[in-house]
Motif scaffolding. Structure first.
Motif, PDB file in Angstrom:
ATOM      1  N   ILE A   7      -8.285   2.696   6.994  1.00 43.88           N
ATOM      2  CA  ILE A   7      -7.355   2.735   5.863  1.00 43.88           C
ATOM      3  C   ILE A   7      -6.417   1.539   5.975  1.00 43.88           C
ATOM      4  N   SER A   8      -5.614   1.326   4.934  1.00 41.45           N
ATOM      5  CA  SER A   8      -4.684   0.186   4.932  1.00 41.45           C
ATOM      6  C   SER A   8      -3.243   0.673   4.950  1.00 41.45           C
ATOM      7  N   ALA A   9      -2.999   1.708   5.749  1.00 37.51           N
ATOM      8  CA  ALA A   9      -1.651   2.261   5.823  1.00 37.51           C
ATOM      9  C   ALA A   9      -0.692   1.266   6.471  1.00 37.51           C
ATOM     10  N   GLU A  10       0.512   1.128   5.879  1.00 37.25           N
ATOM     11  CA  GLU A  10       1.542   0.270   6.443  1.00 37.25           C
ATOM     12  C   GLU A  10       2.673   1.072   7.065  1.00 37.25           C
ATOM     13  N   ILE A  11       2.581   2.424   6.916  1.00 41.78           N
ATOM     14  CA  ILE A  11       3.589   3.314   7.496  1.00 41.78           C
ATOM     15  C   ILE A  11       2.866   4.391   8.301  1.00 41.78           C
ATOM     16  N   VAL A  12       3.386   4.677   9.503  1.00 45.36           N
ATOM     17  CA  VAL A  12       2.862   5.756  10.343  1.00 45.36           C
ATOM     18  C   VAL A  12       4.001   6.723  10.623  1.00 45.36           C
ATOM     19  N   LEU A  13       3.784   8.000  10.303  1.00 40.87           N
ATOM     20  CA  LEU A  13       4.739   9.067  10.604  1.00 40.87           C
ATOM     21  C   LEU A  13       4.138   9.873  11.739  1.00 40.87           C
TER      22      LEU A  13
ATOM     23  N   GLU B  64      -7.705   9.937  19.226  1.00 44.12           N
ATOM     24  CA  GLU B  64      -9.010   9.443  18.773  1.00 44.12           C
ATOM     25  C   GLU B  64      -9.099   9.458  17.260  1.00 44.12           C
ATOM     26  N   ASP B  65      -8.657  10.568  16.649  1.00 41.55           N
ATOM     27  CA  ASP B  65      -8.679  10.646  15.182  1.00 41.55           C
ATOM     28  C   ASP B  65      -7.784   9.582  14.555  1.00 41.55           C
ATOM     29  N   ALA B  66      -6.633   9.342  15.187  1.00 40.75           N
ATOM     30  CA  ALA B  66      -5.690   8.358  14.655  1.00 40.75           C
ATOM     31  C   ALA B  66      -6.295   6.951  14.669  1.00 40.75           C
TER      32      ALA B  66
ATOM     33  N   GLU C  20       2.657  13.435  -1.025  1.00 41.90           N
ATOM     34  CA  GLU C  20       1.826  13.232  -2.211  1.00 41.90           C
ATOM     35  C   GLU C  20       2.639  13.406  -3.482  1.00 41.90           C
ATOM     36  N   ARG C  21       3.645  14.320  -3.408  1.00 42.99           N
ATOM     37  CA  ARG C  21       4.542  14.452  -4.558  1.00 42.99           C
ATOM     38  C   ARG C  21       5.360  13.171  -4.764  1.00 42.99           C
ATOM     39  N   LYS C  22       5.503  12.431  -3.688  1.00 47.25           N
ATOM     40  CA  LYS C  22       6.206  11.150  -3.766  1.00 47.25           C
ATOM     41  C   LYS C  22       5.256  10.000  -4.144  1.00 47.25           C
ATOM     42  N   ARG C  23       4.049  10.396  -4.589  1.00 45.69           N
ATOM     43  CA  ARG C  23       3.020   9.452  -5.012  1.00 45.69           C
ATOM     44  C   ARG C  23       2.544   8.559  -3.864  1.00 45.69           C
ATOM     45  N   MET C  24       2.419   9.160  -2.712  1.00 44.79           N
ATOM     46  CA  MET C  24       1.867   8.468  -1.553  1.00 44.79           C
ATOM     47  C   MET C  24       0.594   9.180  -1.135  1.00 44.79           C
ATOM     48  N   GLU C  25      -0.380   8.432  -0.671  1.00 46.56           N
ATOM     49  CA  GLU C  25      -1.639   9.016  -0.225  1.00 46.56           C
ATOM     50  C   GLU C  25      -1.566   9.207   1.288  1.00 46.56           C
ATOM     51  N   ALA C  26      -1.566  10.466   1.709  1.00 48.40           N
ATOM     52  CA  ALA C  26      -1.354  10.806   3.107  1.00 48.40           C
ATOM     53  C   ALA C  26      -2.678  11.078   3.818  1.00 48.40           C
ATOM     54  N   TYR C  27      -2.823  10.521   5.039  1.00 47.70           N
ATOM     55  CA  TYR C  27      -3.961  10.787   5.915  1.00 47.70           C
ATOM     56  C   TYR C  27      -3.413  11.400   7.194  1.00 47.70           C
ATOM     57  N   MET C  28      -4.157  12.429   7.730  1.00 50.23           N
ATOM     58  CA  MET C  28      -3.637  13.173   8.877  1.00 50.23           C
ATOM     59  C   MET C  28      -4.583  13.100  10.057  1.00 50.23           C
ATOM     60  N   ALA C  29      -3.954  12.984  11.258  1.00 49.79           N
ATOM     61  CA  ALA C  29      -4.715  12.985  12.510  1.00 49.79           C
ATOM     62  C   ALA C  29      -3.938  13.799  13.522  1.00 49.79           C
ATOM     63  N   SER C  30      -4.706  14.586  14.322  1.00 48.66           N
ATOM     64  CA  SER C  30      -4.045  15.440  15.319  1.00 48.66           C
ATOM     65  C   SER C  30      -4.245  14.920  16.734  1.00 48.66           C
ATOM     66  N   THR C  31      -5.130  13.954  16.927  1.00 50.94           N
ATOM     67  CA  THR C  31      -5.389  13.406  18.260  1.00 50.94           C
ATOM     68  C   THR C  31      -5.351  11.879  18.192  1.00 50.94           C
TER      69      THR C  31
ATOM     70  N   SER D  64       0.834  -1.209   0.000  1.00 48.73           N
ATOM     71  CA  SER D  64       0.000   0.000   0.000  1.00 48.73           C
ATOM     72  C   SER D  64       0.864   1.252   0.000  1.00 48.73           C
ATOM     73  N   ASP D  65       0.411   2.322  -0.686  1.00 50.98           N
ATOM     74  CA  ASP D  65       1.114   3.600  -0.695  1.00 50.98           C
ATOM     75  C   ASP D  65       0.478   4.591   0.264  1.00 50.98           C
ATOM     76  N   GLU D  66      -0.374   4.105   1.173  1.00 50.40           N
ATOM     77  CA  GLU D  66      -1.022   4.973   2.146  1.00 50.40           C
ATOM     78  C   GLU D  66      -0.135   5.159   3.365  1.00 50.40           C
ATOM     79  N   ILE D  67      -0.144   6.379   3.918  1.00 51.14           N
ATOM     80  CA  ILE D  67       0.648   6.704   5.101  1.00 51.14           C
ATOM     81  C   ILE D  67      -0.209   7.547   6.033  1.00 51.14           C
ATOM     82  N   LEU D  68      -0.136   7.245   7.322  1.00 49.07           N
ATOM     83  CA  LEU D  68      -0.890   7.995   8.327  1.00 49.07           C
ATOM     84  C   LEU D  68       0.079   8.922   9.052  1.00 49.07           C
TER      85      LEU D  68
END
Length: 509
Positions: free
Chosen positions: A45-51, A36-38, A23-34, A2-6
């Motif tokens: 989502i099927s993210a395999e990487i968390v930043l 609960e949101d995370a 996104e310029r690196k062709r990754m689909e980014a999802y953002m959470a600030s808390t 998967s190219d998804e990242i949280l």
């Protein structure tokens, strides 16, 4: 993959900036600030990487990252913290994070962290695929092992030194589980390789071979087996091992033996009978002329020759009758010391003729014993004569002696010991000596004498213990019960085993 990242960061503007870069690196980014949101995003989502920025000193995000890593061990976590929080973050998360970045995040460092995370993801994916293949391989291996173990024949795998590298269940049961032992030692109790070995032939010409052998189990039982061999090759096509498969055909051979052995035996004995009859005619002629001329010396010599020849004919006929016909043991209560004296008397002449001293030590207080005197006496004489023969054929000594002892070892048991200092036997000969038609005397033996003697002792519920060493001599200890068993044994043909007849009352009826 998967190219998804949280991205988890309380600083939403910073998170958005990172999202645009990714996104310029062709990754689909999802953002959470808390937290609960995370949690909500991560479950959808099927993210395999968390930043993530753990938000220290608050520990809530640290606990969340640890929990996610525990439930998703293949998830790759990249941590970004300020310099003053770097050591604290590493101390808390340790190896749960694949990489640690300092804020502000440099693009080069982020690219390296992403590359490392993706490498781990790719490696985990390959490991998963290999685990699946390995599981299939193990399943197939188990099936082959079951087939290897459950096949109703003896299977062994041998290297070029004839050492066992694998054996199946049936082989282990009858011959033991001795990986690394030599085949010839396990099968035949030999100290050197067999002269005609199908395994050696397969190593030499790379072709299957078959042969029929007599082998000895760990319990001492002997089996007739038909053996096949097949080469086992490595990846380069070279033969590194040979598989040997053996089928037990003992019962088939025993049945065949009785159907054919009478004709073979009579054929092999015909010349011997003819020779004895010729010698008997000569002895009778010498006896007649001695009587006519009143030559006592000639008459005595001729009479001795006639007596010796008739004894040999009687013995051969008894062996043929014994082998050809089944009958029940005819028990009588006899003075065992008197019978032992007769055994020594019967063997004394042949011992003297061959220059062998025969010494007897017979206990006079053994009393009466229930046996079949005809068969037991013949069997004991056979053991004594074989001891004399062992001395006669021994050329390594000048003085030879055979000792015959008879004594009582318990109120209900007697023993005979026949001991000689003759040529002795190796282990292979000891194990085959009671086999039908086996003889170490060449043309001088029929292979029936010890076979019959052994069965007579067994039918009396007796036991035979043999000790022997080449060039040193042999010792036979024969023990018998003094009293007739409740059930009588049938003297049976080879191949059928021992049959228990009806009880004595039924037999009388």
């Amino acid at each position: 993959m998967s190219d998804e990242i949280l991205i988890i960061d309380k600083d939403t503007s910073h998170a958005k900036a990172l999202g645009i870069y990714l996104e310029r690196k062709r990754m689909e980014a999802y953002m959470a600030s808390t937290c609960e949101d995370a949690i909500v995003l991560f479950d959808n989502i099927s993210a395999e990487i968390v930043l993530a920025d753990p938000g220290l000193p608050d520990m809530e995000m640290i606990f969340l990252l640890k929990r996610i890593k525990a439930t998703h061990p293949k998830l790759q976590i990249i941590v970004m913290v300020t310099p003053d929080q770097f050591d604290h973050a590493m101390a808390e998360l340790k190896h749960d994070a694949v990489h640690y970045l300092m804020k502000p995040v440099k693009s080069t460092a982020l690219d390296m962290a992403l590359y490392q995370a993706k490498s781990w993801i790719s490696l985990n994916s390959r490991l998963k695929a290999n685990e699946k293949k390995l599981k299939t391989f193990r399943h197939t291996q188990n099936l082959f092992q079951q087939l290897f173990d459950e096949v109703p024949c003896y299977i062994s795998v041998q290297d070029k030194q004839f050492r066992l590298t694998a054996t199946n269940k049936m082989f282990k049961k009858d011959f033991g589980d001795e990986i690394g032992s030599h085949c010839y030692a396990v099968y035949k109790h030999r100290g050197s390789p067999c002269q005609e070995c199908p395994v050696a032939d397969t190593f030499e010409d790379e072709r299957p071979h078959t042969t029929e052998e007599v082998v000895t189990s760990k319990s001492g039982d002997q089996y007739n087996v038909i053996t096949w061999t097949a080469p086992i090759r490595n990846g380069d096509g070279e033969i590194t091992q040979v598989m040997e498969m053996s089928t037990n055909i003992t019962q088939i051979r025993q049945l065949q033996d009785h159907l054919t052995s009478l004709g073979l035996m009579i054929g092999s004995m015909s010349h011997g009978v003819k020779g004895m009859l010729t010698a008997l005619d000569g002895g009778i002629y010498q006896l007649e002329t001695g009587l006519e001329k009143r030559d006592k010396e000639r008459t005595d010599r001729a009479f001795g020759q006639v007596k010796q020849i008739t004894g040999r004919i009687r013995k051969m006929v008894l062996e043929i009758l014994y082998y050809a016909k089944s009958r029940e043991l005819r028990y009588q209560s006899i003075d065992i010391a008197e019978m032992a004296d007769k055994v020594v008397g019967d063997a004394m002449a042949i011992a003297a003729k061959n220059g062998v001293r025969l010494e007897a030590n017979i206990s006079p207080s053994m009393g009466f014993v229930d046996v079949d005197p005809t068969w037991l006496q013949a069997a004991l004489v056979n053991f004594v004569e074989n001891a004399i023969d062992a001395c006669t054929y021994d050329r390594s000594k000048e003085d030879h002696i055979v000792k015959f002892d008879a004594f009582e070892i318990a109120e209900d048991r007697i023993c005979f010991i026949i001991q000689d200092n003759g040529m002795g036997m190796d282990q292979e000969t000891r194990e085959k000596m009671f086999t039908l038609f086996f003889t170490s005397k060449g043309s001088q033996g029929t292979g029936l004498g010890l076979f019959i003697a052994n069965r007579v002792i067994r039918w009396h519920d007796g036991s035979i213990n043999v000790e022997s060493e080449p060039k040193k001599g042999s010792r036979f200890q024969i023990c018998l019960p003094k009293f007739k068993p409740d059930q009588s044994k049938m003297i049976d043909i080879p191949g059928k085993g021992l049959e228990i007849e009806k009880n004595e009352a039924d037999n009388k009826k």
